[in-house]
Design an enzyme around this catalytic site. Structure first.
Site, PDB file in Angstrom:
ATOM      1  CB  SER A  61      -5.523   3.807  -6.066  1.00 20.09           C
ATOM      2  OG  SER A  61      -5.060   4.827  -6.913  1.00 20.09           O
TER       3      SER A  61
ATOM      4  CE1 TYR B 203      -1.768   0.478  -8.447  1.00 14.65           C
ATOM      5  CE2 TYR B 203      -3.012   2.403  -9.125  1.00 14.65           C
ATOM      6  CZ  TYR B 203      -2.292   1.720  -8.162  1.00 14.65           C
ATOM      7  OH  TYR B 203      -2.101   2.281  -6.920  1.00 14.65           O
TER       8      TYR B 203
HETATM    9  N1  NAP Z   1       2.215   5.722  -3.686  1.00 15.45           N
HETATM   10  C1  NAP Z   1       1.089   6.201  -4.171  1.00 15.45           C
HETATM   11  O1  NAP Z   1       1.016   7.343  -4.670  1.00 15.45           O
HETATM   12  C2  NAP Z   1      -0.181   5.398  -4.082  1.00 15.45           C
HETATM   13  C3  NAP Z   1      -1.393   5.991  -4.428  1.00 15.45           C
HETATM   14  C4  NAP Z   1      -2.566   5.252  -4.317  1.00 15.45           C
HETATM   15  C5  NAP Z   1      -2.517   3.940  -3.891  1.00 15.45           C
HETATM   16  N2  NAP Z   1      -1.324   3.379  -3.615  1.00 15.45           N
HETATM   17  C6  NAP Z   1      -1.329   1.979  -3.172  1.00 15.45           C
HETATM   18  O2  NAP Z   1      -0.777   1.953  -1.871  1.00 15.45           O
HETATM   19  C7  NAP Z   1      -0.167   0.688  -1.623  1.00 15.45           C
HETATM   20  C8  NAP Z   1       1.261   0.903  -1.134  1.00 15.45           C
HETATM   21  O3  NAP Z   1       1.930   1.661  -2.111  1.00 15.45           O
HETATM   22  P1  NAP Z   1       3.386   2.289  -1.883  1.00 15.45           P
HETATM   23  O4  NAP Z   1       3.400   3.589  -2.562  1.00 15.45           O
HETATM   24  O5  NAP Z   1       3.766   2.200  -0.446  1.00 15.45           O
HETATM   25  O6  NAP Z   1       4.250   1.265  -2.765  1.00 15.45           O
HETATM   26  P2  NAP Z   1       5.777   0.858  -2.641  1.00 15.45           P
HETATM   27  O7  NAP Z   1       6.570   1.859  -1.910  1.00 15.45           O
HETATM   28  O8  NAP Z   1       6.200   0.459  -4.033  1.00 15.45           O
HETATM   29  O9  NAP Z   1       5.692  -0.453  -1.744  1.00 15.45           O
HETATM   30  C9  NAP Z   1       5.049  -1.615  -2.202  1.00 15.45           C
HETATM   31  C10 NAP Z   1       5.114  -2.636  -1.094  1.00 15.45           C
HETATM   32  O10 NAP Z   1       4.405  -3.804  -1.510  1.00 15.45           O
HETATM   33  C11 NAP Z   1       5.263  -4.943  -1.355  1.00 15.45           C
HETATM   34  N3  NAP Z   1       4.932  -5.958  -2.345  1.00 15.45           N
HETATM   35  C12 NAP Z   1       4.836  -5.824  -3.680  1.00 15.45           C
HETATM   36  N4  NAP Z   1       4.511  -7.004  -4.231  1.00 15.45           N
HETATM   37  C13 NAP Z   1       4.386  -7.887  -3.214  1.00 15.45           C
HETATM   38  C14 NAP Z   1       4.075  -9.269  -3.134  1.00 15.45           C
HETATM   39  N5  NAP Z   1       3.815 -10.008  -4.221  1.00 15.45           N
HETATM   40  N6  NAP Z   1       4.038  -9.847  -1.913  1.00 15.45           N
HETATM   41  C15 NAP Z   1       4.309  -9.129  -0.789  1.00 15.45           C
HETATM   42  N7  NAP Z   1       4.603  -7.819  -0.801  1.00 15.45           N
HETATM   43  C16 NAP Z   1       4.647  -7.212  -2.014  1.00 15.45           C
HETATM   44  C17 NAP Z   1       6.677  -4.375  -1.529  1.00 15.45           C
HETATM   45  O11 NAP Z   1       7.645  -5.197  -0.901  1.00 15.45           O
HETATM   46  P3  NAP Z   1       8.594  -6.195  -1.754  1.00 15.45           P
HETATM   47  O12 NAP Z   1       9.119  -5.418  -2.907  1.00 15.45           O
HETATM   48  O13 NAP Z   1       9.611  -6.651  -0.783  1.00 15.45           O
HETATM   49  O14 NAP Z   1       7.723  -7.329  -2.166  1.00 15.45           O
HETATM   50  C18 NAP Z   1       6.541  -3.058  -0.782  1.00 15.45           C
HETATM   51  O15 NAP Z   1       6.666  -3.277   0.607  1.00 15.45           O
HETATM   52  C19 NAP Z   1      -0.279  -0.082  -2.931  1.00 15.45           C
HETATM   53  O16 NAP Z   1      -1.406  -0.935  -2.894  1.00 15.45           O
HETATM   54  C20 NAP Z   1      -0.474   1.013  -3.968  1.00 15.45           C
HETATM   55  O17 NAP Z   1      -1.129   0.553  -5.132  1.00 15.45           O
HETATM   56  C21 NAP Z   1      -0.153   4.080  -3.680  1.00 15.45           C
END
Ligand code: NAP
Length: 184
Positions: free
Chosen positions: A139, A152
């Site tokens: 990130s 985080y």
């Molecule tokens: N969205 C942003 O703006 C942004 C920016 C920078 C970086 N990121 C990073 O990008 C990645 C994806 O983010 P996103 O925005 O797609 O998040 P999201 O929509 O909240 O999705 C998170 C995913 O992770 C899974 N997850 C969470 N805890 C888990 C666990 N213990 N075991 C297995 N799966 C787990 C969730 O599935 P379940 O709930 O079914 O477990 C879901 O599929 C993350 O690493 C986040 O930190 C996001």
């Protein structure tokens, strides 16, 4: 063009925003994709939306060793080999200053974002016997600090470090470029 034809891909956090969007693009390029997450309803809804026989799912918690082995083996069983590993699952946790930050939230963010990524590297990469590509989602919080996001920010800085180590260790070991030593 199907530039990922015959490529098999694991996406942890495959039911989330970034995971699902990435799956869509991989599938459009001819890949087979395994989505990993904890909640079956979210995984099923992603499968329905992606609407192709080339996508499958595995219910697993990335913080647990047995679940990490489970999604690795499930992918090998379903697709035969693993070419790309998108080590992506992550949670943001609470937004609170360090002095008010709940210890349980800190532990959970570190378990998912850091230990989960490390376990994925530990168990999936050695199974990519013919080499391949590994991506870890950090990130902008892996590059700078943000108020209220101590756990985080720490976790996202840490996975940049894991990626650097994995890149050295596995490039050397998997590709057999030069023998692995601890001072590489
Ligand atoms: N969205 C942003 O703006 C942004 C920016 C920078 C970086 N990121 C990073 O990008 C990645 C994806 O983010 P996103 O925005 O797609 O998040 P999201 O929509 O909240 O999705 C998170 C995913 O992770 C899974 N997850 C969470 N805890 C888990 C666990 N213990 N075991 C297995 N799966 C787990 C969730 O599935 P379940 O709930 O079914 O477990 C879901 O599929 C993350 O690493 C986040 O930190 C996001």
């Amino acid at each position: 063009m199907e530039i990922l034809k015959n490529k098999n891909i694991i996406i942890t956090g495959g039911s989330g925003g970034i995971g699902k969007a990435t799956a869509k693009l991989f599938l459009a390029e001819g890949a087979k994709v395994m989505l990993v997450g904890r909640k079956e309803d979210k995984l099923k809804s992603a499968i329905k939306e992606l609407n192709t026989k080339n996508v499958s799912y595995c219910i697993a918690d990335v913080t647990k060793i047995e679940d990490t082995k489970k999604y690795t083996e499930a992918t090998l069983e379903k697709f035969g080999h693993i070419d790309v590993f998108f080590n992506n699952a992550g949670v943001e946790g609470s937004v609170k200053p360090i002095e008010q930050y709940p210890e349980t939230d800190f532990d959970n963010v570190i378990a998912v974002n850091l230990k989960g990524v490390w376990l994925g590297c530990k168990y999936v990469i050695p199974k990519m016997k013919d080499g391949g590509s590994v991506m870890i989602t950090s990130s902008v919080a892996g590059l700078k600090g943000f108020s209220g996001l101590g756990a985080y920010v720490a976790s996202k800085h840490a996975v940049v470090g894991i990626m650097k180590v994995a890149a050295i260790e596995f490039a050397i070991v998997v590709l057999g470029l030069i023998p692995f030593t601890l001072d590489q």
